[in-house]
Design a protein around this motif. Structure first.
Motif, PDB file in Angstrom:
ATOM      1  N   THR A  14       0.814  -1.212   0.000  1.00  0.00           N
ATOM      2  CA  THR A  14       0.000   0.000   0.000  1.00  0.00           C
ATOM      3  C   THR A  14       0.855   1.272   0.000  1.00  0.00           C
ATOM      4  O   THR A  14       0.566   2.225  -0.717  1.00  0.00           O
ATOM      5  N   LYS A  15       1.937   1.312   0.775  1.00  0.00           N
ATOM      6  CA  LYS A  15       2.822   2.484   0.809  1.00  0.00           C
ATOM      7  C   LYS A  15       3.567   2.645  -0.509  1.00  0.00           C
ATOM      8  O   LYS A  15       3.786   3.765  -0.975  1.00  0.00           O
ATOM      9  N   LEU A  18       1.390   4.293  -3.008  1.00  0.00           N
ATOM     10  CA  LEU A  18       1.288   5.722  -2.730  1.00  0.00           C
ATOM     11  C   LEU A  18       2.558   6.460  -3.168  1.00  0.00           C
ATOM     12  O   LEU A  18       2.487   7.465  -3.873  1.00  0.00           O
ATOM     13  N   ARG A  90      -5.332   4.158  -5.206  1.00  0.00           N
ATOM     14  CA  ARG A  90      -4.320   4.704  -4.297  1.00  0.00           C
ATOM     15  C   ARG A  90      -3.196   5.364  -5.088  1.00  0.00           C
ATOM     16  O   ARG A  90      -2.701   6.434  -4.727  1.00  0.00           O
ATOM     17  N   VAL A 147      -6.576   8.908  -1.369  1.00  0.00           N
ATOM     18  CA  VAL A 147      -5.665   8.205  -0.451  1.00  0.00           C
ATOM     19  C   VAL A 147      -6.385   7.844   0.837  1.00  0.00           C
ATOM     20  O   VAL A 147      -6.245   6.724   1.346  1.00  0.00           O
ATOM     21  N   TYR A 148      -7.169   8.759   1.374  1.00  0.00           N
ATOM     22  CA  TYR A 148      -7.910   8.486   2.605  1.00  0.00           C
ATOM     23  C   TYR A 148      -8.897   7.339   2.395  1.00  0.00           C
ATOM     24  O   TYR A 148      -9.012   6.456   3.242  1.00  0.00           O
ATOM     25  N   THR A 150      -8.685   4.871   0.265  1.00  0.00           N
ATOM     26  CA  THR A 150      -7.973   3.591   0.178  1.00  0.00           C
ATOM     27  C   THR A 150      -7.353   3.222   1.523  1.00  0.00           C
ATOM     28  O   THR A 150      -7.208   2.038   1.822  1.00  0.00           O
ATOM     29  N   ARG A 151      -6.996   4.217   2.320  1.00  0.00           N
ATOM     30  CA  ARG A 151      -6.449   3.923   3.649  1.00  0.00           C
ATOM     31  C   ARG A 151      -7.515   3.258   4.511  1.00  0.00           C
ATOM     32  O   ARG A 151      -7.241   2.308   5.236  1.00  0.00           O
ATOM     33  N   GLN A 152      -8.727   3.796   4.436  1.00  0.00           N
ATOM     34  CA  GLN A 152      -9.825   3.193   5.193  1.00  0.00           C
ATOM     35  C   GLN A 152     -10.053   1.752   4.756  1.00  0.00           C
ATOM     36  O   GLN A 152     -10.211   0.864   5.581  1.00  0.00           O
ATOM     37  N   SER A 154      -7.874  -0.216   3.343  1.00  0.00           N
ATOM     38  CA  SER A 154      -6.707  -1.008   3.742  1.00  0.00           C
ATOM     39  C   SER A 154      -6.811  -1.410   5.220  1.00  0.00           C
ATOM     40  O   SER A 154      -6.492  -2.536   5.594  1.00  0.00           O
ATOM     41  N   GLU A 155      -7.257  -0.460   6.046  1.00  0.00           N
ATOM     42  CA  GLU A 155      -7.391  -0.755   7.469  1.00  0.00           C
ATOM     43  C   GLU A 155      -8.477  -1.797   7.716  1.00  0.00           C
ATOM     44  O   GLU A 155      -8.399  -2.602   8.637  1.00  0.00           O
TER      45      GLU A 155
END
Length: 163
Positions: A14-15, A18, A90, A147-148, A150-152, A154-155
Motif C-alpha cells: 500500500t505504501k 502511494l 491509491r 488516499v484516505y 484507500t487507507r480506510q 486497507s485498514e
C-alpha cells in the motif's frame, strides 16, 4: 474481479503504491511546467535572477530532476505491476497529491518567498498566482480524498472488486 492474492498484495504494498504515485505526479507536473511554461510559452526560467544562459542551465537541471522523479515513480509502478500489487485508486491519489504539493510549493515558495521566478511577467500577476495555487489545492484535496478512501479500505482489509 481481483483474486484474493492480488487483493492481499495491494495491502502489503500500500505504501509503495502511494509513493510511486507521489513520485510520478511530482515529476510529471514539474516536467509539464518546465515544458509548457519555460520552453513553449517562454514565460520564465527556473532561475530568472541572472542571465538567460544561467536561466537555461537552471531549466535543464530542473528538467533532469523532473525526469528522475517521473522515472523513479514508473520503476516503482513496474515493480508493483510485476508483483500484481497495483492499486490504481491509491496510485492516482498519490499522483494527484504529488502534483498538487509540487505546484503549491512552486507557487508559494519558489514564486513568492524565494522569488526565483514569477509565473508570468505581467502587471497583474496575482490572477496567475491565484489560479495556479487554486489548481494546486484542488489536486491536493482530490488526491487526499482518494488516499484516505484507500487507507480506510486497507485498514478494514477490504478492496473494491471493480478496480
Amino acid at each position: 474481479m481481483k483474486t484474493e492474492f492480488q487483493q492481499s498484495n495491494r495491502f502489503v504494498y500500500t505504501k509503495k503504491n502511494l509513493w510511486s504515485g507521489i513520485l510520478f505526479g511530482l515529476g510529471f507536473i514539474a516536467f509539464f511546467d518546465e515544458m509548457v511554461f519555460h520552453q513553449l510559452l517562454h514565460w520564465h526560467h527556473f532561475y530568472d535572477k541572472s542571465t538567460t544562459n544561467i536561466g537555461l542551465i537552471s531549466d535543464g537541471l530542473f528538467h533532469a530532476f523532473s525526469w528522475f522523479a517521473t522515472i523513479g515513480g514508473l520503476f516503482l509502478f513496474a515493480d508493483l505491476k510485476r508483483r500484481n500489487a497495483v492499486w490504481l485508486t491509491r496510485w492516482w491519489g498519490g499522483v494527484l497529491l504529488g502534483a498538487g504539493i509540487f505546484q503549491l510549493y512552486d507557487g508559494t515558495v519558489q514564486h513568492k518567498l524565494m522569488r526565483l521566478h514569477q509565473i508570468r511577467y505581467v502587471e497583474n500577476v496575482i490572477i496567475y498566482d491565484i489560479v495556479w495555487n487554486i489548481i494546486a489545492v484542488v489536486l491536493i484535496i482530490v488526491g487526499a480524498i482518494l488516499v484516505y478512501r484507500t487507507r480506510q479500505l486497507s485498514e478494514l482489509g477490504v478492496t473494491l472488486t471493480n478496480e
